[in-house]
Design a protein around this motif. Structure first.
Motif, PDB file in Angstrom:
ATOM      1  N   GLY A   1       0.802  -1.221   0.000  1.00  0.00           N
ATOM      2  CA  GLY A   1       0.000   0.000   0.000  1.00  0.00           C
ATOM      3  C   GLY A   1       0.828   1.260   0.000  1.00  0.00           C
ATOM      4  O   GLY A   1       0.299   2.350   0.245  1.00  0.00           O
ATOM      5  N   ALA A   2       2.134   1.136  -0.269  1.00  0.00           N
ATOM      6  CA  ALA A   2       2.997   2.318  -0.278  1.00  0.00           C
ATOM      7  C   ALA A   2       2.600   3.265  -1.401  1.00  0.00           C
ATOM      8  O   ALA A   2       2.469   2.854  -2.557  1.00  0.00           O
ATOM      9  CB  ALA A   2       4.459   1.895  -0.440  1.00  0.00           C
ATOM     10  N   THR A   3       2.409   4.521  -1.078  1.00  0.00           N
ATOM     11  CA  THR A   3       2.189   5.572  -2.066  1.00  0.00           C
ATOM     12  C   THR A   3       3.534   6.247  -2.289  1.00  0.00           C
ATOM     13  O   THR A   3       4.012   6.989  -1.430  1.00  0.00           O
ATOM     14  CB  THR A   3       1.151   6.586  -1.566  1.00  0.00           C
ATOM     15  OG1 THR A   3      -0.070   5.899  -1.271  1.00  0.00           O
ATOM     16  CG2 THR A   3       0.886   7.648  -2.611  1.00  0.00           C
ATOM     17  N   MET A   4       4.148   5.970  -3.418  1.00  0.00           N
ATOM     18  CA  MET A   4       5.547   6.330  -3.593  1.00  0.00           C
ATOM     19  C   MET A   4       5.782   7.819  -3.813  1.00  0.00           C
ATOM     20  O   MET A   4       6.893   8.307  -3.604  1.00  0.00           O
ATOM     21  CB  MET A   4       6.149   5.494  -4.725  1.00  0.00           C
ATOM     22  CG  MET A   4       6.306   4.023  -4.330  1.00  0.00           C
ATOM     23  SD  MET A   4       6.844   2.953  -5.673  1.00  0.00           S
ATOM     24  CE  MET A   4       5.252   2.460  -6.357  1.00  0.00           C
ATOM     25  N   LEU A   5       4.747   8.548  -4.231  1.00  0.00           N
ATOM     26  CA  LEU A   5       4.859   9.992  -4.423  1.00  0.00           C
ATOM     27  C   LEU A   5       3.742  10.691  -3.664  1.00  0.00           C
ATOM     28  O   LEU A   5       2.681  10.116  -3.436  1.00  0.00           O
ATOM     29  CB  LEU A   5       4.794  10.356  -5.915  1.00  0.00           C
ATOM     30  CG  LEU A   5       5.816   9.693  -6.840  1.00  0.00           C
ATOM     31  CD1 LEU A   5       5.602  10.148  -8.278  1.00  0.00           C
ATOM     32  CD2 LEU A   5       7.238   9.968  -6.385  1.00  0.00           C
TER      33      LEU A   5
ATOM     34  N   ALA B   1      -0.505  -3.764 -11.296  1.00  0.00           N
ATOM     35  CA  ALA B   1      -0.126  -2.698 -10.371  1.00  0.00           C
ATOM     36  C   ALA B   1      -0.084  -1.370 -11.116  1.00  0.00           C
ATOM     37  O   ALA B   1       0.414  -1.291 -12.236  1.00  0.00           O
ATOM     38  CB  ALA B   1       1.232  -3.001  -9.757  1.00  0.00           C
ATOM     39  N   ALA B   2      -0.608  -0.337 -10.485  1.00  0.00           N
ATOM     40  CA  ALA B   2      -0.595   0.995 -11.091  1.00  0.00           C
ATOM     41  C   ALA B   2       0.686   1.723 -10.709  1.00  0.00           C
ATOM     42  O   ALA B   2       1.099   1.716  -9.546  1.00  0.00           O
ATOM     43  CB  ALA B   2      -1.813   1.792 -10.625  1.00  0.00           C
TER      44      ALA B   2
ATOM     45  N   THR C   1       7.822   5.950   4.705  1.00  0.00           N
ATOM     46  CA  THR C   1       6.533   5.583   5.288  1.00  0.00           C
ATOM     47  C   THR C   1       6.623   4.173   5.850  1.00  0.00           C
ATOM     48  O   THR C   1       7.527   3.394   5.500  1.00  0.00           O
ATOM     49  CB  THR C   1       5.415   5.631   4.236  1.00  0.00           C
ATOM     50  OG1 THR C   1       5.704   4.654   3.216  1.00  0.00           O
ATOM     51  CG2 THR C   1       5.307   7.009   3.599  1.00  0.00           C
ATOM     52  N   THR C   2       5.683   3.838   6.703  1.00  0.00           N
ATOM     53  CA  THR C   2       5.647   2.487   7.274  1.00  0.00           C
ATOM     54  C   THR C   2       5.537   1.440   6.181  1.00  0.00           C
ATOM     55  O   THR C   2       6.196   0.384   6.236  1.00  0.00           O
ATOM     56  CB  THR C   2       4.455   2.366   8.244  1.00  0.00           C
ATOM     57  OG1 THR C   2       4.613   3.335   9.287  1.00  0.00           O
ATOM     58  CG2 THR C   2       4.382   0.977   8.837  1.00  0.00           C
TER      59      THR C   2
ATOM     60  N   THR D   1       4.614  15.337  -6.668  1.00  0.00           N
ATOM     61  CA  THR D   1       5.739  16.263  -6.845  1.00  0.00           C
ATOM     62  C   THR D   1       6.887  15.999  -5.865  1.00  0.00           C
ATOM     63  O   THR D   1       7.919  16.657  -5.950  1.00  0.00           O
ATOM     64  CB  THR D   1       5.285  17.724  -6.678  1.00  0.00           C
ATOM     65  OG1 THR D   1       4.839  17.935  -5.328  1.00  0.00           O
ATOM     66  CG2 THR D   1       4.176  18.075  -7.650  1.00  0.00           C
ATOM     67  N   ARG D   2       6.699  15.054  -4.942  1.00  0.00           N
ATOM     68  CA  ARG D   2       7.750  14.733  -3.967  1.00  0.00           C
ATOM     69  C   ARG D   2       7.762  13.236  -3.690  1.00  0.00           C
ATOM     70  O   ARG D   2       6.745  12.557  -3.812  1.00  0.00           O
ATOM     71  CB  ARG D   2       7.534  15.492  -2.651  1.00  0.00           C
ATOM     72  CG  ARG D   2       7.746  16.997  -2.759  1.00  0.00           C
ATOM     73  CD  ARG D   2       7.736  17.663  -1.396  1.00  0.00           C
ATOM     74  NE  ARG D   2       7.943  19.103  -1.501  1.00  0.00           N
ATOM     75  CZ  ARG D   2       9.141  19.682  -1.585  1.00  0.00           C
ATOM     76  NH1 ARG D   2      10.229  18.937  -1.567  1.00  0.00           N
ATOM     77  NH2 ARG D   2       9.239  20.998  -1.676  1.00  0.00           N
TER      78      ARG D   2
END
Length: 425
Positions: free
Chosen positions: A205-209, A368-369, A220-221, A214-215
């Motif tokens: 579930g990591a949101t990489m940006l 995966a998106a 994150t956990t 923009t960052r």
């Protein structure tokens, strides 16, 4: 090359009608008149580029349009395409990895598709990856989700009929195999191929940006959990700390039992079938990749077909795209190189009903998106470098992820400025 029944009279007739059907404004006389014209230029990478010439005779016979195919090396193709765009030397039709479509649409290199009918029969998740601000700029051509290739015989000796479906089970299975074969490894996770790690990041579930992409958002956990699990596989001796240059023949290594589980894409099917004398088909199988709590989405190198925005022959170029992405052409490609069709209708063919292909079809319904930013390919490299530093003990996970955020922020500086100025959504 083996005989391909999809190129019989019925398939050729279907292709002829389909190609001509996309050229209503040219007419048959115009099609015949193109026989003396310059060939259309088509660029593609890897196996797709090598074997594309075999798909062209049917198109030329149907339309009178010759096609000049250039096969690009995968490692240099991105730079070559950008150079061609800058120099006004783009081909009429080009293959792009789906992760590149956003970039090439943003710089105005590719044209939006002229008709929704071209993409009306695609796996929805694959099609979503090629949309830019709600518009379709590419026709999905082939899909290559990762699955587990596994040695049935090695797993059976460790008490497993098939690979585990969750992360804890994957590790338990890995140690059971390692006890049986202490001098070999279990998993093949090449350090310079980050797709498996990127899949793990998505599965946690990591949101990489963040901040409108923009960052970087790697401290994150969820991201720490993915990096920790990936690094643990190496730390516990279940995978070699190796690059692809150090294991130059992974098929031979798989056949010799150097590792038992290999997350990779469908082109490996062709390699294994060609080398059945080294590793007979009954010794290996395929299964979907394990996730933190069970099966989930995975990444993969899917490809699409695009038409250059600067082509002087758009109708003919789109005719070629329609031919190449037709069920008949996609099925022939599957026989030639192993890549799987992006068109749902092609999957009704008997040739795709083999049990070995079932995990791929199931996985394609849940791709995966990836972040839709033109810097994504460079961000993937930074993820790879950060992971390698952790695996080799050069940095701790917190240090690597902090550095990764810093580098990603630098890569996204121009995007951040454009978003801040309101010129980019």
């Amino acid at each position: 090359m083996r005989h391909d029944p999809t190129m019989g009279e019925q398939a050729q007739d279907w292709t002829r009608r389909a190609a001509l059907g996309l050229l209503p404004t040219l007419g048959l006389a115009a099609c015949a008149g193109t026989r003396g014209a310059e060939p259309l230029k088509f660029w593609a990478m890897s196996y797709e580029g090598d074997y594309s010439p075999m798909l062209m005779p049917a198109f030329t016979a149907a339309t009178g349009i010759a096609v000049d195919v250039q096969s690009l090396p995968a490692t240099a193709s991105h730079e070559k395409l950008l150079t061609a765009q800058a120099g006004g030397a783009m081909p009429d039709v080009l293959m792009l990895y789906n992760g590149w479509v956003q970039e090439f649409a943003t710089i105005g290199a590719i044209a939006p598709i002229p008709s929704p009918a071209l993409v009306a029969d695609m796996f929805p998740g694959v099609l979503d990856a090629t949309r830019v601000q709600g518009r379709d700029f590419a026709v999905p051509w082939s899909v290559a989700p990762q699955v587990q290739f596994y040695r049935r015989d090695i797993l059976a000796k460790a008490g497993y009929a098939a690979p585990a479906e969750d992360w804890d089970g994957w590790l338990r299975m890995g140690h059971a195999i390692k006890r049986q074969r202490p001098d070999d490894f279990v998993f093949m996770l090449l350090l310079n191929w980050p797709d498996t790690l990127i899949t793990m990041l998505g599965q946690t579930g990591a949101t990489m940006l963040r901040d409108h992409d923009t960052r970087g958002n790697f401290q994150t956990t969820e991201a720490k959990a993915a990096f920790a699990y990936y690094a643990r596989i190496f730390a516990e001796g279940l995978a070699p700390k190796a690059l692809s240059t150090e294991i130059q023949d992974p098929v031979a290594a798989f056949a010799q039992g150097y590792f038992a589980i290999w997350p990779t894409g469908p082109t490996t099917l062709l390699d294994l079938h060609r080398r059945a004398a080294e590793i007979p088909a009954e010794r290996w199988g395929t299964a979907r990749l394990a996730g933190p709590h069970g099966l989930g989405a995975v990444s993969g190198l899917s490809t699409s077909l695009c038409v250059s925005a600067s082509t002087p022959r758009p109708a003919e170029a789109w005719a070629l795209v329609r031919h190449l992405s037709s069920p008949a052409s996609e099925l022939r490609y599957q026989r030639l190189i192993g890549n799987l069709p992006a068109r749902l209708s092609a999957w009704s063919s008997p040739q795709l009903r083999a049990p070995i292909l079932a995990p791929f079809k199931e996985q394609m319904r849940l791709p995966a998106a990836a972040p839709k930013v033109i810097e994504w390919e460079r961000i993937k490299l930074e993820i790879q470098f950060a992971a390698e530093r952790v695996v080799r003990g050069v940095q701790t996970i917190p240090e690597a992820l902090a550095g990764l955020d810093t580098r990603v922020d630098q890569l996204l500086a121009k995007r951040r400025a454009l978003v801040g100025a309101g010129t980019l959504a």
